[in-house]
Scaffold this motif. Structure first.
Motif, PDB file in Angstrom:
ATOM      1  N   ALA A 150       1.117  -1.359   0.672  1.00  0.00           N
ATOM      2  CA  ALA A 150      -0.016   0.289  -0.321  1.00  0.00           C
ATOM      3  C   ALA A 150       1.004   0.727   0.352  1.00  0.00           C
ATOM      4  CB  ALA A 150      -0.690   0.143   0.711  1.00  0.00           C
ATOM      5  N   ALA A 153       2.003   2.124  -3.449  1.00  0.00           N
ATOM      6  CA  ALA A 153       0.917   2.112  -3.676  1.00  0.00           C
ATOM      7  C   ALA A 153       0.891   3.466  -4.382  1.00  0.00           C
ATOM      8  CB  ALA A 153      -0.402   0.964  -4.439  1.00  0.00           C
ATOM      9  N   THR A 154       0.831   3.972  -3.255  1.00  0.00           N
ATOM     10  CA  THR A 154       0.656   5.712  -2.671  1.00  0.00           C
ATOM     11  C   THR A 154       1.431   6.414  -3.534  1.00  0.00           C
ATOM     12  OG1 THR A 154      -0.556   4.717  -0.349  1.00  0.00           O
ATOM     13  CG2 THR A 154       0.450   7.366  -0.733  1.00  0.00           C
ATOM     14  N   TYR A 157       0.726   6.644  -6.757  1.00  0.00           N
ATOM     15  CA  TYR A 157      -0.191   7.076  -7.719  1.00  0.00           C
ATOM     16  C   TYR A 157       0.281   8.644  -7.718  1.00  0.00           C
ATOM     17  CZ  TYR A 157      -4.288   9.643  -7.030  1.00  0.00           C
ATOM     18  OH  TYR A 157      -5.027  10.996  -7.387  1.00  0.00           O
ATOM     19  N   ASP A 168      -4.997   5.708 -11.117  1.00  0.00           N
ATOM     20  CA  ASP A 168      -6.130   5.672 -10.524  1.00  0.00           C
ATOM     21  C   ASP A 168      -5.458   4.234  -9.200  1.00  0.00           C
ATOM     22  OD1 ASP A 168      -9.185   4.453  -9.939  1.00  0.00           O
ATOM     23  OD2 ASP A 168      -7.845   2.925  -9.654  1.00  0.00           O
ATOM     24  N   TYR A 169      -5.893   4.561  -7.868  1.00  0.00           N
ATOM     25  CA  TYR A 169      -4.642   4.517  -6.730  1.00  0.00           C
ATOM     26  C   TYR A 169      -5.239   2.908  -6.974  1.00  0.00           C
ATOM     27  CZ  TYR A 169      -3.566   2.373  -2.714  1.00  0.00           C
ATOM     28  OH  TYR A 169      -2.673   1.736  -1.744  1.00  0.00           O
ATOM     29  N   ASN A 170      -6.191   2.596  -6.773  1.00  0.00           N
ATOM     30  CA  ASN A 170      -6.180   1.110  -7.027  1.00  0.00           C
ATOM     31  C   ASN A 170      -5.870   0.228  -8.208  1.00  0.00           C
ATOM     32  OD1 ASN A 170      -8.190   0.757  -4.818  1.00  0.00           O
ATOM     33  ND2 ASN A 170     -10.183   1.397  -5.101  1.00  0.00           N
ATOM     34  N   ASP A 171      -6.388   0.769  -9.416  1.00  0.00           N
ATOM     35  CA  ASP A 171      -5.386  -0.257 -10.455  1.00  0.00           C
ATOM     36  C   ASP A 171      -3.870  -0.265  -9.833  1.00  0.00           C
ATOM     37  OD1 ASP A 171      -7.784   0.291 -11.711  1.00  0.00           O
ATOM     38  OD2 ASP A 171      -7.553   1.450 -12.905  1.00  0.00           O
ATOM     39  N   LEU A 173      -2.779  -0.538  -7.401  1.00  0.00           N
ATOM     40  CA  LEU A 173      -1.744  -1.174  -6.352  1.00  0.00           C
ATOM     41  C   LEU A 173      -2.189  -3.195  -6.488  1.00  0.00           C
ATOM     42  CD1 LEU A 173      -1.568  -2.135  -2.968  1.00  0.00           C
ATOM     43  CD2 LEU A 173      -3.647  -1.611  -2.623  1.00  0.00           C
ATOM     44  N   GLU A 174      -3.147  -2.832  -7.700  1.00  0.00           N
ATOM     45  CA  GLU A 174      -3.854  -4.278  -7.618  1.00  0.00           C
ATOM     46  C   GLU A 174      -2.238  -4.973  -8.737  1.00  0.00           C
ATOM     47  OE1 GLU A 174      -5.679  -6.681  -7.418  1.00  0.00           O
ATOM     48  OE2 GLU A 174      -4.916  -7.682  -9.196  1.00  0.00           O
TER      49      GLU A 174
END
Ligand code: DC
Length: 224
Positions: A150, A153-154, A157, A168-171, A173-174
């Motif tokens: 996480a 990812a931040t 981003y 897109d944060y969720n993309d 992280l995935e």
């Protein structure tokens, strides 16, 4: 003073490149981002339809390797067949394809020999996934970097947003989780910490703290 080889390996988007680049600049060494080399080949494969989704035309890609040259400009930008592709190789499309490209053994052996050539005289900081285990198993200083997914990812981003790119944060992280999995489980040169590498978890470190840490390790090794 002897010009040593520094191998920096670890998970994606954990700040390896920034750390390795800063160290190389401070000590006057060459810096090589091997991830950029795999990304350049992935970009070539996307452009020439040698990868669709996660399906790679392996035969076509292997045949194309002789037509692909990857190098770096003075300022460290990645050059694919004479074109500066630094920006193109950082986007999500390349990030989503590159693990499949880097799992092809012939792609790896092609790039590993190029990497050994670049580092044959020492005085180099090279970052990637297999530098301490495969490319330079005798490197004098090996560092294996990790950080919480996480947190990574931040950081990624923020980096893309700062550059004005779509994010897109969720993309992200995935994508990081998926790449960790593919990097760890691929058959050829999976991501592994070399037994003699020093582990660095930088989840809670600032860039300055990290740079100080790595410089101390570098000085220690050079003095011994
Ligand atoms: O460090 P990076 O995220 O730019 O690397 C891009 C991809 O290339 C990543 O999925 C792992 C792969 N890679 C590799 O397999 N071996 C290396 N030495 C460097 C990167």
């Amino acid at each position: 003073m002897k010009r040593i080889t520094v191998a920096v390996d670890g998970y994606s988007s954990c700040g390896k490149s920034t750390m390795a680049k800063t160290l190389a600049r401070s000590v006057g060494y060459i810096y090589v981002d091997t991830g950029a080399m795999y990304r350049a080949i992935a970009l070539y494969a996307i452009r020439t339809n040698l990868i669709k989704g996660n399906i790679v035309d392996k035969k076509g890609l292997i045949e194309s390797l002789k037509n692909i040259t990857v190098s770096f400009s003075q300022d460290g930008s990645t050059i694919l067949n004479g074109e500066n592709v630094e920006k193109d190789i950082r986007g999500l499309q390349v990030s989503q394809s590159v693990s499949y490209i880097s799992a092809v053994p012939e792609v790896r052996s092609h790039l590993v020999s190029l990497q050994r050539q670049l580092g044959k005289n020492g005085g180099i900081v090279m970052d990637g996934r297999d530098i301490g285990t495969v490319v330079f198993p005798n490197a004098e200083l090996k560092i294996f970097v990790t950080a919480d997914a996480a947190v990574r990812a931040t950081r990624r981003y923020d980096e893309l947003k700062t550059k004005g790119q779509e994010a897109d944060y969720n993309d992200i992280l995935e994508n990081i989780r998926q790449r960790d999995h593919l990097d760890e489980t691929r058959e050829v040169s999976p991501l592994r910490k070399a037994p003699d590498a020093i582990l660095l978890d930088n989840s809670n470190l600032t860039k300055d703290e990290q740079n100080k840490w790595v410089m101390e390790k570098f000085v220690e090794v050079c003095q011994n």
